[in-house]
Design an enzyme around this catalytic site. Structure first.
Site, PDB file in Angstrom:
ATOM      1  N   ASP A   1     -13.191 -13.813 -11.655  1.00 55.97           N
ATOM      2  CA  ASP A   1     -11.829 -14.243 -11.369  1.00 55.97           C
ATOM      3  C   ASP A   1     -10.864 -13.166 -11.847  1.00 55.97           C
ATOM      4  O   ASP A   1     -10.944 -12.699 -12.987  1.00 55.97           O
ATOM      5  CB  ASP A   1     -11.556 -15.566 -12.089  1.00 55.97           C
ATOM      6  CG  ASP A   1     -10.109 -15.983 -12.009  1.00 55.97           C
ATOM      7  OD1 ASP A   1      -9.685 -16.466 -10.949  1.00 55.97           O
ATOM      8  OD2 ASP A   1      -9.391 -15.797 -13.012  1.00 55.97           O
ATOM      9  N   GLY A   2      -9.956 -12.756 -10.993  1.00 59.25           N
ATOM     10  CA  GLY A   2      -9.067 -11.645 -11.327  1.00 59.25           C
ATOM     11  C   GLY A   2      -8.148 -11.915 -12.495  1.00 59.25           C
ATOM     12  O   GLY A   2      -7.802 -10.993 -13.248  1.00 59.25           O
TER      13      GLY A   2
ATOM     14  N   ASP B   1      -2.459  -9.277  -6.713  1.00 61.06           N
ATOM     15  CA  ASP B   1      -2.275  -9.558  -5.285  1.00 61.06           C
ATOM     16  C   ASP B   1      -3.125 -10.758  -4.871  1.00 61.06           C
ATOM     17  O   ASP B   1      -4.051 -10.626  -4.074  1.00 61.06           O
ATOM     18  CB  ASP B   1      -2.657  -8.291  -4.489  1.00 61.06           C
ATOM     19  CG  ASP B   1      -2.565  -8.486  -2.999  1.00 61.06           C
ATOM     20  OD1 ASP B   1      -1.819  -9.382  -2.565  1.00 61.06           O
ATOM     21  OD2 ASP B   1      -3.244  -7.754  -2.270  1.00 61.06           O
TER      22      ASP B   1
ATOM     23  N   SER C   1      -6.576  -2.345  -0.597  1.00 61.71           N
ATOM     24  CA  SER C   1      -6.044  -1.613  -1.748  1.00 61.71           C
ATOM     25  C   SER C   1      -7.115  -0.851  -2.525  1.00 61.71           C
ATOM     26  O   SER C   1      -6.829   0.245  -3.033  1.00 61.71           O
ATOM     27  CB  SER C   1      -5.266  -2.559  -2.675  1.00 61.71           C
ATOM     28  OG  SER C   1      -6.014  -3.706  -3.001  1.00 61.71           O
TER      29      SER C   1
ATOM     30  N   HIS D   1      -7.407  -8.846  -7.322  1.00 59.85           N
ATOM     31  CA  HIS D   1      -7.932  -9.576  -6.163  1.00 59.85           C
ATOM     32  C   HIS D   1      -8.261  -8.539  -5.087  1.00 59.85           C
ATOM     33  O   HIS D   1      -7.515  -8.356  -4.128  1.00 59.85           O
ATOM     34  CB  HIS D   1      -6.920 -10.598  -5.655  1.00 59.85           C
ATOM     35  CG  HIS D   1      -6.596 -11.671  -6.650  1.00 59.85           C
ATOM     36  ND1 HIS D   1      -5.756 -11.456  -7.730  1.00 59.85           N
ATOM     37  CD2 HIS D   1      -7.014 -12.957  -6.742  1.00 59.85           C
ATOM     38  CE1 HIS D   1      -5.664 -12.579  -8.434  1.00 59.85           C
ATOM     39  NE2 HIS D   1      -6.413 -13.503  -7.857  1.00 59.85           N
TER      40      HIS D   1
ATOM     41  N   HIS E   1       0.812  -1.207   0.000  1.00 59.26           N
ATOM     42  CA  HIS E   1       0.000   0.000   0.000  1.00 59.26           C
ATOM     43  C   HIS E   1       0.852   1.266   0.000  1.00 59.26           C
ATOM     44  O   HIS E   1       0.476   2.270  -0.602  1.00 59.26           O
ATOM     45  CB  HIS E   1      -0.936  -0.011   1.200  1.00 59.26           C
ATOM     46  CG  HIS E   1      -2.002  -1.047   1.110  1.00 59.26           C
ATOM     47  ND1 HIS E   1      -2.735  -1.470   2.203  1.00 59.26           N
ATOM     48  CD2 HIS E   1      -2.461  -1.766   0.051  1.00 59.26           C
ATOM     49  CE1 HIS E   1      -3.606  -2.387   1.811  1.00 59.26           C
ATOM     50  NE2 HIS E   1      -3.446  -2.579   0.514  1.00 59.26           N
TER      51      HIS E   1
ATOM     52  N   GLU F   1     -13.348  -9.061  -7.833  1.00 59.82           N
ATOM     53  CA  GLU F   1     -13.484  -9.849  -6.599  1.00 59.82           C
ATOM     54  C   GLU F   1     -14.575 -10.901  -6.800  1.00 59.82           C
ATOM     55  O   GLU F   1     -15.736 -10.549  -7.004  1.00 59.82           O
ATOM     56  CB  GLU F   1     -13.826  -8.947  -5.403  1.00 59.82           C
ATOM     57  CG  GLU F   1     -14.012  -9.695  -4.103  1.00 59.82           C
ATOM     58  CD  GLU F   1     -12.870 -10.649  -3.806  1.00 59.82           C
ATOM     59  OE1 GLU F   1     -13.131 -11.863  -3.681  1.00 59.82           O
ATOM     60  OE2 GLU F   1     -11.713 -10.185  -3.697  1.00 59.82           O
TER      61      GLU F   1
END
Length: 265
Positions: free
Chosen positions: A128-129, A149, A85, A27, A4, A103
């Site tokens: 799905d990311g 991530d 994030s 994600h 971050h 997400e």
């Protein structure tokens, strides 16, 4: 916390031009976390992480670089709450900038949607990311940042990250990509970084270790690989990481490393 801090620095770098940018989070998570929850209290990560930064009397030379991130954290009610994030990124979006959050977990997605509070600059996609990243690049703005991530719960996670990143970089060679890496098996992470360096020379790797890794202890080392890093970021890392290593130390062996991947030894 490490990701971050650097996410904030890159977003502020993108403010250097008036042209809008796009932020993509593969994600995204729940958005806002209650650090007084039983799970958070059991892990004690907040006490050993952001809690130390908030309580530090002196951040030294790193203070001006850490203050924008700290302000974003305090804006959501730290030390009780901590932003994920998506909320960090939302804080640094300008009127014309846009963000896409992927997400796929229903409860996390529901929480994130609530935390974003119908912000028209943001879009939440329940997918799905990895699939989402391939679909969402290149963005119309042609400028921007991707955060990859994943939870690293699957044995093939590094392969999935690398394959997805390769496909995305092939479509958006000028994008900034930030990949978070928990350093549980150093040989595995080093091999991953060498593969990234072969594909994208001059990527920046930053690692932070808070104690000598030991079996049964919480994660002691984590890092980031930043592809197409802003030119100022390496110098900023040289200021930020010594302060984080000092303040975050849980025991002997606290250290940091900064490496320009693919650079001559």
């Amino acid at each position: 916390m490490l990701k971050h801090v650097f996410l904030t620095r890159i977003l502020l770098y993108l403010h250097g031009k008036e042209k809008p940018f796009r932020y993509i989070d593969t994600h995204a998570g729940a958005g806002l976390y209650d650090l007084t929850s039983p799970e958070a209290a059991r892990m004690s990560e907040a006490r050993d992480g952001v809690g130390r930064l908030l309580a530090a009397p002196d951040l030294g030379a790193a203070a001006p670089l850490l203050e924008p991130w700290l302000a974003a954290v305090q804006a959501v009610g730290a030390p009780r709450f901590y932003p994920g994030s998506p909320l960090i990124a939302q804080k640094f979006l300008r009127a014309g900038d846009r963000a896409i959050f992927c997400e796929m977990l229903p409860e996390a997605s529901k929480s994130l949607r609530r935390a974003l509070n119908k912000d028209i600059r943001t879009k939440l996609v329940e997918t799905d990311g990895y699939r989402g990243l391939k679909a969402f690049v290149p963005p119309p703005e042609r400028r921007g940042l991707v955060l990859i991530d994943p939870p690293y719960e699957r044995r093939d996670e590094y392969e999935r990250v690398f394959d997805t990143f390769c496909a995305a970089l092939g479509k958006w060679s000028g994008g900034i990509f930030v990949i978070w890496l928990p350093v549980k098996e150093k040989d595995v992470v080093d091999a991953f970084c060498r593969a990234i360096a072969a594909l994208a020379p001059a990527s920046l790797r930053v690692d932070l270790q808070v104690e000598t890794p030991a079996s049964g202890r919480p994660l002691a080392r984590a890092g980031l690989v930043i592809v197409n890093p802003p030119w100022v970021l390496e110098d900023q890392a040289q200021i930020i990481l010594p302060v984080l290593a000092r303040l975050m130390a849980r025991g002997p062996g606290a250290e940091f490393s900064i490496e320009l991947l693919g650079a001559p030894a």
